[in-house]
Design an enzyme around this catalytic site. Structure first.
Site, PDB file in Angstrom:
ATOM      1  N   HIS A 163       3.254 -65.484  66.532  1.00  0.00           N
ATOM      2  CA  HIS A 163       4.629 -65.001  66.591  1.00  0.00           C
ATOM      3  C   HIS A 163       5.261 -65.242  67.961  1.00  0.00           C
ATOM      4  O   HIS A 163       6.464 -65.483  68.059  1.00  0.00           O
ATOM      5  CB  HIS A 163       4.677 -63.509  66.233  1.00  0.00           C
ATOM      6  CG  HIS A 163       4.677 -63.265  64.765  1.00  0.00           C
ATOM      7  ND1 HIS A 163       3.912 -62.310  64.155  1.00  0.00           N
ATOM      8  CD2 HIS A 163       5.336 -63.893  63.764  1.00  0.00           C
ATOM      9  CE1 HIS A 163       4.116 -62.345  62.849  1.00  0.00           C
ATOM     10  NE2 HIS A 163       4.973 -63.299  62.590  1.00  0.00           N
ATOM     11  N   GLU A 202      -4.837 -84.294  53.022  1.00  0.00           N
ATOM     12  CA  GLU A 202      -5.444 -83.455  54.047  1.00  0.00           C
ATOM     13  C   GLU A 202      -6.966 -83.526  54.071  1.00  0.00           C
ATOM     14  O   GLU A 202      -7.589 -82.995  54.995  1.00  0.00           O
ATOM     15  CB  GLU A 202      -5.039 -81.989  53.832  1.00  0.00           C
ATOM     16  CG  GLU A 202      -3.543 -81.752  53.847  1.00  0.00           C
ATOM     17  CD  GLU A 202      -3.193 -80.369  53.347  1.00  0.00           C
ATOM     18  OE1 GLU A 202      -3.091 -79.455  54.171  1.00  0.00           O
ATOM     19  OE2 GLU A 202      -3.027 -80.205  52.115  1.00  0.00           O
ATOM     20  N   ASP A 225      -5.607 -80.629  59.202  1.00  0.00           N
ATOM     21  CA  ASP A 225      -6.757 -80.467  58.316  1.00  0.00           C
ATOM     22  C   ASP A 225      -7.507 -81.777  58.115  1.00  0.00           C
ATOM     23  O   ASP A 225      -8.731 -81.785  58.010  1.00  0.00           O
ATOM     24  CB  ASP A 225      -6.317 -79.904  56.955  1.00  0.00           C
ATOM     25  CG  ASP A 225      -6.295 -78.380  56.952  1.00  0.00           C
ATOM     26  OD1 ASP A 225      -6.907 -77.781  57.856  1.00  0.00           O
ATOM     27  OD2 ASP A 225      -5.669 -77.795  56.058  1.00  0.00           O
ATOM     28  N   CYS A 236       3.127 -84.449  58.795  1.00  0.00           N
ATOM     29  CA  CYS A 236       3.680 -83.124  59.118  1.00  0.00           C
ATOM     30  C   CYS A 236       2.719 -82.281  59.949  1.00  0.00           C
ATOM     31  O   CYS A 236       2.936 -81.093  60.133  1.00  0.00           O
ATOM     32  CB  CYS A 236       4.078 -82.373  57.846  1.00  0.00           C
ATOM     33  SG  CYS A 236       2.723 -82.106  56.688  1.00  0.00           S
TER      34      CYS A 236
END
Length: 576
Positions: free
Chosen positions: A194, A437, A461, A508
């Site tokens: 966050h 991935e 990943d 991405c």
């Protein structure tokens, strides 16, 4: 004067910040194990509930302050903490444990938090692993109310400063006066923490994951935050300070220049058009997407709606969230990644779900959706309905081969047919893609590309699965190597497979947001890059000053290297 010290962490938000340190000290709580008589169980549970109520009230107040001072975009970060308070693991499970073990609430909560910490550390997905720190912070608030040790408000920040803390709550930024913050240096966290999301949104330089930097700081120290390289320099030497002051001035000039590129296309000097899109997770992020000149959303993480709830989101709730994004982004496309979450996270809603020993290799992403089609269909209905209002693309995560993709697409088509029979409007053409991935998907990309409209490579990943490396495990993190030839060959293989079928391929993962790799990725055949919105302008500038022909030469040279070290050296020479 003390010699300068350099700390390395995770580059969470780009920029250069220079100023005196403003430390937020973390007061450690001492928790004792205390047995309670059976007749006092109700009283102990009442203490717990009172603490939960106080924590909820405090956090709602914080949210209101954030909404007033920073707007809705930032207030949603506080919403995540409020949702954690509704999680059974901090409510009903604790109550049952108190009654069963006859132990004080503080000790039971502390034990539960330790178990949570170990469980989250074992997860493969950075986003969900980062939620560990959120839960620990909420647990800390509850413990303080139980112990009667309220967290003291930070001292008044009177001048521009660098905030240093073990962790940073969204509400802390209110008390600290955001306008005076010139950077964040945080012990814990990663790119999806966050603190990172807040810093990116506020466009404040930040480095997180610094482990114990706060233990080395004292008020009055000077810090340099390098949000590009993930470095923090304590008490910099005069020459170092001079270099960074010049760099900061240069960055201000660059920012002014980048603003001029907002509405221009990302086209190389020799005519290759590259699509630049954004990675986001809520409708509140769209404002930033549009403000930075993004051409669409390349990855919308839909799992945010499923986290920390007492029930699954309804079709209508999902539809309202998706359609809001689609309408705002029109005429640009939004790629919605279907639920990418482990079954362990949704186990409260699934009867008889057994705990998995290794969630990293378990029931997650498209595997989960195919095993529980009723949950999958609700999401697909909401997504398809939203397609009537703008350009929607749907992407299936973690497909291991063409069979996964075909099964998911078959369910999608069946849902589309049902909606049309019910006179629910759906777009005629919706592009459907696959995330690459895992190595098995990359190695069979030719088969997947035959059936998909596009391919998107999730490099985070793909690297971890291919190299069998957990990049947050300090014992093997050094082996996490994006320049490993196996990774580059897989990316090239996927791009070639897509192009052979007339399909486009994007990236991405974090490689897309690393300027060192931009020209290499273009040379390997990547057509689209999806990154955090604030990174779009600088990426666009680089692409517009690049020649695709030179990028292809770079890719050929690196692909013929003998090992990652040689590949890195060839990349370095290219940039010289």
């Amino acid at each position: 004067m003390e010699p300068e010290k350099i700390f390395t962490g995770v580059a969470a938000s780009p920029g250069i910040g220079i100023g005196p340190v403003f430390p937020l000290e973390k007061e450690e709580l001492v928790i004792y194990r205390r047995s309670i008589p059976k007749e006092d169980v109700k009283k102990e549970i009442a203490r717990l509930r009172a603490a939960l109520q106080k924590t909820t009230k405090e956090m709602k107040h914080d949210r209101g302050e954030m909404l007033r001072a920073l707007g809705k975009t930032h207030a949603r970060l506080a919403d995540a903490y409020l949702m954690i308070l509704e999680d059974p693991i901090l409510t009903k499970d604790i109550e049952r444990e108190i009654a069963k073990e006859l132990l004080n609430a503080e000790f039971v909560i502390q034990s539960a938090l330790e178990k949570i910490s170990h469980t989250f550390d074992a997860l493969s997905d950075d986003y969900f692993r980062e939620r560990k720190n959120d839960i620990l912070e909420v647990g800390d608030k509850i413990l303080r109310h139980l112990l009667g040790k309220e967290k003291t408000a930070p001292a008044e920040m009177e001048r521009e400063s660098i905030v240093a803390a073990h962790n940073l709550l969204p509400s802390d930024t209110i008390a600290l006066k955001t306008r005076l913050i010139r950077g964040f240096a945080i012990d814990v966290g990663g790119k999806t923490s966050h603190t990172a999301l807040l810093a990116q949104s506020l466009e404040i330089p930040a480095v997180v994951g610094l482990k114990d930097i706060t233990a080395h700081l004292k008020s009055g120290d000077t810090l340099i935050i390098d949000g590009y390289k993930g470095k923090v320099i304590l008490n910099p030497a005069a020459e170092t300070l001079k270099i960074y002051l010049k760099e900061k001035e240069a960055q201000v000039r660059k920012t002014r220049e980048l603003v001029k590129l907002k509405d221009l296309p990302a086209t190389t000097e020799d005519g290759k058009r590259v699509e630049l899109a954004s990675n986001i997770e809520t409708s509140e992020d769209v404002r930033s997407v549009l403000a930075h000149g993004s051409e669409g959303i390349g990855l919308f993480r839909t799992e945010y709606l499923f986290m920390n709830r007492e029930s699954l989101p309804t079709e209508e709730e999902q539809f309202e969230h998706y359609v809001k994004v689609v309408k705002q982004m029109k005429p640009h496309a939004t790629i919605f990644r279907t639920l990418d979450i482990g079954g362990d996270k949704l186990s409260p809603f699934i009867e008889g779900f057994a705990r998995e020993e290794n969630p990293f290799l378990g029931l997650r992403a498209i595997r989960f959706s195919l095993k529980y089609p009723d949950i999958f269909k609700v999401q697909l209905r909401a997504l398809l309905r939203s397609s009537h209002y703008g350009k929607v693309r749907i992407m299936f995560p973690m497909v291991s081969g063409v069979q996964d993709f075909l099964l998911a697409k078959e369910i999608l088509e069946s849902v589309k047919t049902e909606l049309m029979k019910a006179d629910k409007p759906v777009a005629n053409k919706i592009e459907v893609g696959a995330m690459i991935e895992v190595p098995s998907a990359a190695l069979t990309a030719d088969l997947i590309a035959k059936e998909a409209d596009f391919l998107s490579i999730g490099t985070n990943d793909l690297i971890q699965y291919t190299l069998a490396v957990d990049r947050v495990n300090e014992n093997v993190a050094s082996l996490y190597e994006p320049m490993h030839l196996s990774i580059l060959r897989l990316i090239k293989m996927v791009a070639d497979a897509a192009h052979a079928r007339g399909k486009w391929v994007g990236v991405c993962g974090e490689m897309a947001a690393n300027l060192e790799f931009t020209q290499l990725l273009l040379g390997l055949g990547v057509d689209e890059l999806s990154v955090v919105p604030s990174f779009i302008p600088i990426l666009k500038k680089l692409i517009r000053s690049t020649q695709l022909s030179e990028s292809k030469k770079l890719a050929d040279a690196i692909m013929s290297a003998a090992d990652p070290a040689e590949a890195q050296e060839r990349l370095r020479k290219f940039k010289l």
